[in-house]
Design a protein around this motif. Structure first.
Motif, mmCIF file in Angstrom:
data_model
loop_
_atom_site.group_PDB
_atom_site.id
_atom_site.type_symbol
_atom_site.label_atom_id
_atom_site.label_comp_id
_atom_site.label_asym_id
_atom_site.label_seq_id
_atom_site.Cartn_x
_atom_site.Cartn_y
_atom_site.Cartn_z
ATOM 1 N N ARG A 7 48.409 28.626 41.572
ATOM 2 C CA ARG A 7 47.546 28.038 40.541
ATOM 3 C C ARG A 7 46.225 28.783 40.451
ATOM 4 N NH1 ARG A 7 43.266 24.765 40.857
ATOM 5 N NH2 ARG A 7 42.787 23.461 39.079
ATOM 6 N N ASP A 8 45.621 29.088 41.605
ATOM 7 C CA ASP A 8 44.347 29.804 41.603
ATOM 8 C C ASP A 8 44.498 31.227 41.090
ATOM 9 O OD1 ASP A 8 42.858 27.686 42.445
ATOM 10 O OD2 ASP A 8 42.847 28.256 44.553
ATOM 11 N N LEU A 9 45.627 31.860 41.385
ATOM 12 C CA LEU A 9 45.866 33.206 40.856
ATOM 13 C C LEU A 9 46.000 33.172 39.334
ATOM 14 C CD1 LEU A 9 48.339 34.699 43.485
ATOM 15 C CD2 LEU A 9 45.955 35.329 43.114
ATOM 16 N N ARG A 10 46.726 32.167 38.829
ATOM 17 C CA ARG A 10 46.851 32.031 37.374
ATOM 18 C C ARG A 10 45.504 31.754 36.723
ATOM 19 N NH1 ARG A 10 51.389 27.887 37.279
ATOM 20 N NH2 ARG A 10 50.859 28.036 39.252
ATOM 21 N N LEU A 11 44.701 30.893 37.348
ATOM 22 C CA LEU A 11 43.373 30.597 36.810
ATOM 23 C C LEU A 11 42.487 31.834 36.823
ATOM 24 C CD1 LEU A 11 42.393 27.093 38.238
ATOM 25 C CD2 LEU A 11 42.653 27.745 35.857
ATOM 26 N N ALA A 12 42.567 32.625 37.886
ATOM 27 C CA ALA A 12 41.722 33.820 37.976
ATOM 28 C C ALA A 12 42.083 34.840 36.912
ATOM 29 C CB ALA A 12 41.852 34.436 39.363
ATOM 30 N N VAL A 13 43.367 34.984 36.655
ATOM 31 C CA VAL A 13 43.794 35.948 35.635
ATOM 32 C C VAL A 13 43.500 35.404 34.242
ATOM 33 C CG1 VAL A 13 45.812 37.085 34.643
ATOM 34 C CG2 VAL A 13 45.518 37.001 37.109
ATOM 35 N N ARG A 14 43.740 34.113 34.038
ATOM 36 C CA ARG A 14 43.552 33.511 32.724
ATOM 37 C C ARG A 14 42.073 33.371 32.373
ATOM 38 N NH1 ARG A 14 46.508 28.219 32.545
ATOM 39 N NH2 ARG A 14 48.165 29.525 33.331
ATOM 40 N N ALA A 15 41.250 32.986 33.328
ATOM 41 C CA ALA A 15 39.833 32.758 33.048
ATOM 42 C C ALA A 15 39.082 34.059 32.833
ATOM 43 C CB ALA A 15 39.195 31.975 34.194
ATOM 44 N N GLY A 16 39.603 35.154 33.347
ATOM 45 C CA GLY A 16 38.944 36.434 33.159
ATOM 46 C C GLY A 16 37.782 36.608 34.120
ATOM 47 N N GLY A 17 37.320 37.816 34.223
ATOM 48 C CA GLY A 17 36.166 38.100 35.053
ATOM 49 C C GLY A 17 36.487 38.390 36.494
ATOM 50 N N GLY A 18 37.622 37.969 37.014
ATOM 51 C CA GLY A 18 37.938 38.205 38.414
ATOM 52 C C GLY A 18 38.487 39.592 38.659
ATOM 53 N N PHE A 19 39.621 39.860 38.076
ATOM 54 C CA PHE A 19 40.315 41.115 38.319
ATOM 55 C C PHE A 19 39.662 42.272 37.572
ATOM 56 C CE2 PHE A 19 43.615 44.068 36.828
ATOM 57 C CZ PHE A 19 43.945 44.628 38.039
ATOM 58 N N GLY A 20 39.578 42.157 36.261
ATOM 59 C CA GLY A 20 39.098 43.269 35.445
ATOM 60 C C GLY A 20 37.635 43.579 35.615
ATOM 61 N N LEU A 21 36.814 42.551 35.669
ATOM 62 C CA LEU A 21 35.376 42.759 35.770
ATOM 63 C C LEU A 21 35.002 43.403 37.101
ATOM 64 C CD1 LEU A 21 32.630 42.278 34.399
ATOM 65 C CD2 LEU A 21 32.536 40.102 35.587
ATOM 66 N N GLY A 22 35.585 42.922 38.180
ATOM 67 C CA GLY A 22 35.289 43.509 39.491
ATOM 68 C C GLY A 22 35.728 44.953 39.589
ATOM 69 N N LEU A 23 36.902 45.254 39.062
ATOM 70 C CA LEU A 23 37.414 46.621 39.082
ATOM 71 C C LEU A 23 36.567 47.542 38.207
ATOM 72 C CD1 LEU A 23 39.778 47.725 40.662
ATOM 73 C CD2 LEU A 23 41.189 47.457 38.651
ATOM 74 N N ALA A 24 36.156 47.060 37.042
ATOM 75 C CA ALA A 24 35.304 47.860 36.159
ATOM 76 C C ALA A 24 33.943 48.110 36.802
ATOM 77 C CB ALA A 24 35.140 47.159 34.816
#
Length: 170
Positions: A7-24
């Motif tokens: 659930r938290d993984l889905r929320l992190a991907v759906r809410a944005g800012g976690g994966f893409g923002l940190g990597l950028a």
């Protein structure tokens, strides 16, 4: 517990800012530092591990405030607190989800960015091992800070003040 992690993984991907923002952010810091220090490959090679670590630390910090904030806003944090799951397990799953979204990609991308900084070839295994061990510690320390500031409206600055001293030993 696995359902909470998913659930938290889905929320992190759906809410944005976690994966893409940190990597950028990680990429931008690593690309911009050589402009500030200069093109000397000897100097860049010596400071590359430090640059990669500081960039990883700051990139992991970007998404800390979302660990408990989304659950607090929709009321599911109260349900998690009263559920039969131990609170320690809940915090551990949230920290693991936080590590998987920004921490693991940063760890996997770091060797490629080390190439941009002329990192010595014998340093790659040590860099990868240190990031594999250190980024989960950053997520765990950040989870403690996020739990303390989860209900605050603008707890980002307080979260930084609480977490950054805990990051220093890592």
């Amino acid at each position: 517990m696995i359902a909470l992690l998913l659930r938290d993984l889905r929320l992190a991907v759906r809410a944005g800012g976690g994966f893409g923002l940190g990597l950028a952010f990680f990429l931008i810091v690593v690309v911009l530092v050589p402009f500030g220090v200069g093109p000397d490959t000897g100097l860049l090679s010596r400071i590359a591990p430090g640059i990669l670590w500081v960039a990883a630390l700051l990139a992991a910090r970007l998404s800390l405030d979302r660990i408990f904030a989304l659950d607090f806003e929709d009321g599911s944090l109260a349900l998690l607190a009263t559920s039969p799951l131990p609170l320690e397990g809940t915090a551990l799953m949230k920290a693991l989800a936080h590590w998987i979204t920004p921490g693991l990609p940063l760890t996997l991308v770091a060797p490629a960015l080390g190439f941009l900084l002329s990192l010595a070839s014998e340093a790659y295994p040590y860099l990868l091992l240190s990031l594999l061990l250190g980024t989960p510690a950053l997520s765990m320390s950040g989870t403690f800070g996020a739990a303390l500031t989860g209900g605050l409206r603008r707890g980002g600055l307080l979260l930084s003040l609480l977490v950054l001293p805990l990051y220093v030993p890592t």
